[in-house]
Design an enzyme around this catalytic site. Structure first.
Site, PDB file in Angstrom:
ATOM      1  N   HIS A  83       3.263  -2.877 -14.323  1.00 50.04           N
ATOM      2  CA  HIS A  83       3.389  -2.466 -12.916  1.00 50.04           C
ATOM      3  C   HIS A  83       3.395  -3.704 -12.011  1.00 50.04           C
ATOM      4  CE1 HIS A  83       3.219   0.901 -10.094  1.00 50.04           C
ATOM      5  NE2 HIS A  83       2.373   0.211  -9.344  1.00 50.04           N
ATOM      6  N   ARG A 137       6.864   6.139  -7.932  1.00 50.11           N
ATOM      7  CA  ARG A 137       5.672   5.676  -7.236  1.00 50.11           C
ATOM      8  C   ARG A 137       4.802   6.810  -6.676  1.00 50.11           C
ATOM      9  NH1 ARG A 137       6.100   1.030  -2.731  1.00 50.11           N
ATOM     10  NH2 ARG A 137       7.099  -0.021  -4.498  1.00 50.11           N
ATOM     11  N   TYR A 178     -16.342  -7.306  -9.433  1.00 51.93           N
ATOM     12  CA  TYR A 178     -17.726  -6.856  -9.599  1.00 51.93           C
ATOM     13  C   TYR A 178     -17.844  -5.576 -10.422  1.00 51.93           C
ATOM     14  CZ  TYR A 178     -18.479 -10.063  -5.690  1.00 51.93           C
ATOM     15  OH  TYR A 178     -18.522 -11.154  -4.880  1.00 51.93           O
TER      16      TYR A 178
END
Length: 823
Positions: free
Chosen positions: A77, A31, A121
């Site tokens: 993931h 990670r 967006y």
């Protein structure tokens, strides 16, 4: 199996240790830390790979970011969408990475710390340089492992055709490990890698001839090549990163400071806000306005100055007190050989080169196998065309495709693969042109196979392939360096007289720890009224000081607060001051003992400390000049049951006088106390009887104070010449100062030096009562007198303390004198 057999009885420590160990290993490896080979964390690698698999490349139109995030979460993931999107956004921000790996349409945040628009967006695609990160991944160049649900496979590492970890840097925090690797200039990194390939014995000094140091995307000035060298050698080092600034002269002679580049990862809006707060709080004199003029043409912060301001002085203050200049600490930790390691520059380059050897070897082997398979097919097709009529006859006479392949294999010794190619051959391929093409292809394949075998057989040829690719990447993507490297870290000297307006003010501090500075205007308007404070409080210090001076505020527990006068709150004379505990954190049972003003921290003066247990310590005054003073600092090391009773400033040639509660006084030369360090303990000043303690200690000079005033717990006061005490030596019992009484003997509550300039003596009793006693008219007594009773202890309680009453009216006279001299 019984119910009891289903449970394991394990110690909690063992279970927690095991579980946390597994969690830590996952966090470290999967990670938070980048891989030394491709410079990517797992989430970054998965984002790039998912975009490649989806065809979301630089030569295709942008696609919704949410689609990529969904693919990453669904396939590789299984974590929160926000963490994946944030990682994706960071890879697209050109002020975070030197060469962004993702291109984004829409709001992807800003250098002001603004958040990006929601992923529904924004649109994204791989950047052109990401092609070099992912190139040839389909050619078995890297190892693959099953994804979290074993449905598909994902790469362990990307091919990475350039040293991405050094180029884009990395930052992360995991369990027990953190990493901070700065970005670098692409061409310099590639030159360093080429040098390492050509000469593995090269040193860090050699590498630094081509790779000068970090190159931050936000530019700026990097100071300290020694820190860079240390970081490249050990993995840890420190440099200073400074904004790029310019002092501009306007019409009329006024000047302004223009900031055009910021240190790496400094949030512009926070910096502008901090500089404007400094202007508003008048912590630095001379700033008229702070303005953010950043627009589409580039970053620009303007600090407008007043006409009389010193631009360099203001700039130095801002460098020191804001993020206009910051320290960057290298901590080059990366995953190498599946473990987190602190790596220097050579180790990082070697890890990358070793990875590239593996990538090029795997790719060459893949291409060799492919070429040999094709060569085998081409040989079969050429042979088939040479006996084309028989081949056609056999195919026409066969029952089906399988039968045709069997017959061809039996008749002409074709292999299974060759027979398959022949029976699937289209008729138009049987023209003369295609026969020529096959022959040309056979020649090309033979040449390619020879070249690939040469690469696999020779390390020098393999390294040449790596060098050619690095040279291509440098030629295609290289950009100009943005950060300037300077060899030395410039020492910032701030001239207080330039930064802070030189102004005389009234500084006052009270026994209970309230402190303030007051303008002469407010002080003059008070009509000689006492300063604002609580009824139970009294002045400890009041004097005219300059704003360029510093106060050292000493506390009972042996700490001190370093307080420049100009940083004190400007409070009206009639109002209470600011409590010292609100300026810096103090322990609840600590209190203010002494205020010492300092105009210059010289090596010729000393601070002499006196403690309740009879310890005396002397330290050079300059040791108490602090650079950072956001908390209380250690003034003297005290034992647990000891307390500081007084601090005096001396010049090394004075005498010391110590007085005790049981009525003993000792006088000795100051030179008997050897100077020690700031944090050290002192030496034995006076030999105390069991139960006795020091009530005060101070220095005596030949010209004063000539007398001392003693106050006993029974309310008696006496004035005594100090010549009653002969000069002795340190660590003795001393001489008695009171007449011994068999019943209810006097104990000294307070002993103060007295030169006749004081405005009386303030005496405090255990009930909190305060009384002022005129000592000036009192006759002198010898050592064997107990003085005159001035306090009715039956009514007011025993005396606990006494101190000289400060004449704050005399400050008014000093103020009037200043006015006359100014006129």
């Amino acid at each position: 199996m019984t119910e009891a057999e289903k449970h394991l009885d394990l110690p909690l420590e063992e279970v927690l240790g095991d579980r946390f160990g597994r969690y830590s290993k996952y966090i470290i490896q999967e990670r938070a830390l980048p891989d030394a080979r491709d410079g990517l964390k797992p989430v970054q690698r998965r984002i790039l790979y998912a975009m490649l698999q989806d065809g979301n490349t630089a030569d295709k139109p942008f696609r919704k970011a949410a689609k990529t995030v969904g693919n990453v979460i669904g396939n590789y993931h299984p974590h929160g969408d926000s963490s994946v999107y944030e990682a994706m956004v960071r890879m697209s921000q050109d002020w975070k990475g030197r060469h962004p790996l993702v291109e984004m349409h829409g709001n992807n945040g800003s250098i002001d710390g603004d958040p990006p628009a929601a992923m529904r967006y924004t649109e994204a695609r791989l950047s052109s340089i990401s092609v070099e990160m992912l190139q040839d991944i389909e050619k078995n160049t890297v190892e693959y492992i099953p994804n979290f649900d074993d449905s598909i496979e994902e790469p362990v590492v990307l091919p990475a055709m350039y040293p991405n970890l050094l180029v884009n840097g990395s930052t992360g925090i995991s369990s027990g490990y953190a990493t901070d690797i700065p970005p670098h200039q692409l061409g310099e990194v590639i030159d360093a890698a080429l040098m390492e390939i050509n000469n593995p014995a090269c040193t860090v000094d050699d590498l630094m001839t081509v790779m000068k140091g970090p190159d931050f995307p936000t530019g700026g000035i990097v100071q300290g090549t020694d820190g860079i060298k240390k970081a490249y050698e050990t993995g840890r080092g420190k440099v200073v990163v400074r904004s790029k600034t310019e002092i501009e002269t306007l019409k009329g002679g006024r000047k302004q400071i223009a900031v055009t580049e910021l240190p790496y990862e400094v949030v512009k809006s926070n910096l502008v806000k901090r500089m404007d707060e400094i202007r508003f709080d008048k912590k630095v004199e001379g700033i008229a306005e702070v303005r953010d003029d950043t627009d589409r043409t580039g970053l620009r912060i303007v600090i407008e100055l007043k006409k009389e301001a010193d631009p360099q002085g203001v700039l130095n203050y801002l460098y020191k007190n804001t993020d206009l200049q910051v320290s960057y600490n290298f901590n080059m930790v990366a995953i190498h050989n599946k473990t987190p390691q602190l790596l220097g520059l050579k180790q990082l380059l070697q890890a990358y080169i070793s990875h590239q050897k593996e990538v090029v070897t795997n790719r060459s082997q893949y291409e060799l196998n492919k070429a040999e398979r094709r060569q085998h097919i081409v040989e079969g097709l050429k042979k088939a065309i040479s006996v084309l009529d028989q081949v056609i006859e056999i195919i026409r006479g066969s029952n089906d495709k399988r039968d045709a392949k069997t017959n061809l294999t039996a008749s002409f010794d074709f292999t299974e693969e060759q027979a398959e190619a022949i029976v699937t051959l289209q008729l138009y391929r049987l023209t003369n042109t295609d026969i020529t093409t096959l022959e040309k292809e056979a020649e090309d394949l033979a040449e390619q196979i020879e070249k690939l075998r040469g690469i696999l057989a020779s390390e020098s040829k393999l390294l040449n392939v790596i060098k050619d690719k690095l040279a291509y990447v440098k030629k295609t993507y290289n950009e100009e360096r943005r950060s300037v490297i300077e060899e030395e870290i410039e020492e910032l000297k701030i001239d207080l007289e330039v930064i802070v307006p030189s102004e005389n003010v009234i500084v006052s501090a009270t026994k209970e720890g309230y402190i303030k500075r007051t303008s002469y205007r407010s002080y003059s308007a008070s009509n000689e009224e006492p300063p604002g404070m609580k009824e139970s409080d009294d002045l400890l210090y009041a004097a005219e000081r300059n704003t360029t001076d510093t106060l050292l505020l000493f506390t009972e527990k042996g700490q001190y607060v370093y307080m420049p006068v100009h940083e004190l709150s400007d409070i009206r004379w009639k109002d209470n001051g600011q409590h010292i505990g609100n300026i810096v954190p103090l322990e609840a049972d600590d209190s203010l003992v002494r205020v010492i003003p300092v105009s210059e921290f010289s090596d010729e003066h000393y601070l002499t400390f006196f403690t309740k247990n009879g310890v005396v310590k002397k330290t050079v005054l300059s040791a108490y000049q602090a650079q950072r003073y956001s908390r209380a600092l250690v003034a003297v090391k005290l034992k647990e049951n000891d307390r500081l009773v007084n601090v005096d400033i001396t010049d090394g040639s004075k005498e010391i006088f110590i007085a005790t509660n049981f009525g003993y006084g000792l006088r000795f030369a100051e030179e008997e106390v050897t100077p020690v360090g700031q944090r050290a303990a002192g030496v034995k000043g006076i030999d105390l009887k069991t139960g006795d303690s020091v009530v005060n200690g101070f220095s005596i000079s030949p010209d004063g104070p000539p007398e001392t005033v003693i106050v006993t717990h029974r309310g008696a006061v006496k004035k005594m010449p100090l010549k009653e005490f002969d000069t002795s030596s340190r660590a003795k019992r001393g001489l008695v100062m009171l007449r011994e009484l068999k019943q209810n003997p006097h104990l000294i509550s307070s002993l103060q030096p007295w030169d006749g300039k004081e405005n009386g003596l303030r005496i405090q009793t255990e009930t909190g009562a305060l009384k002022t006693e005129d000592v000036g008219s009192m006759r002198r007594s010898d050592r064997y007198s107990n003085g005159s009773f001035v306090i009715d202890t039956k009514e007011l309680g025993t005396v606990t303390d006494a101190w000289p009453a400060l004449d704050y009216q005399s400050l008014q006279k000093a103020n009037e004198g200043n006015k006359e001299s100014n006129n």
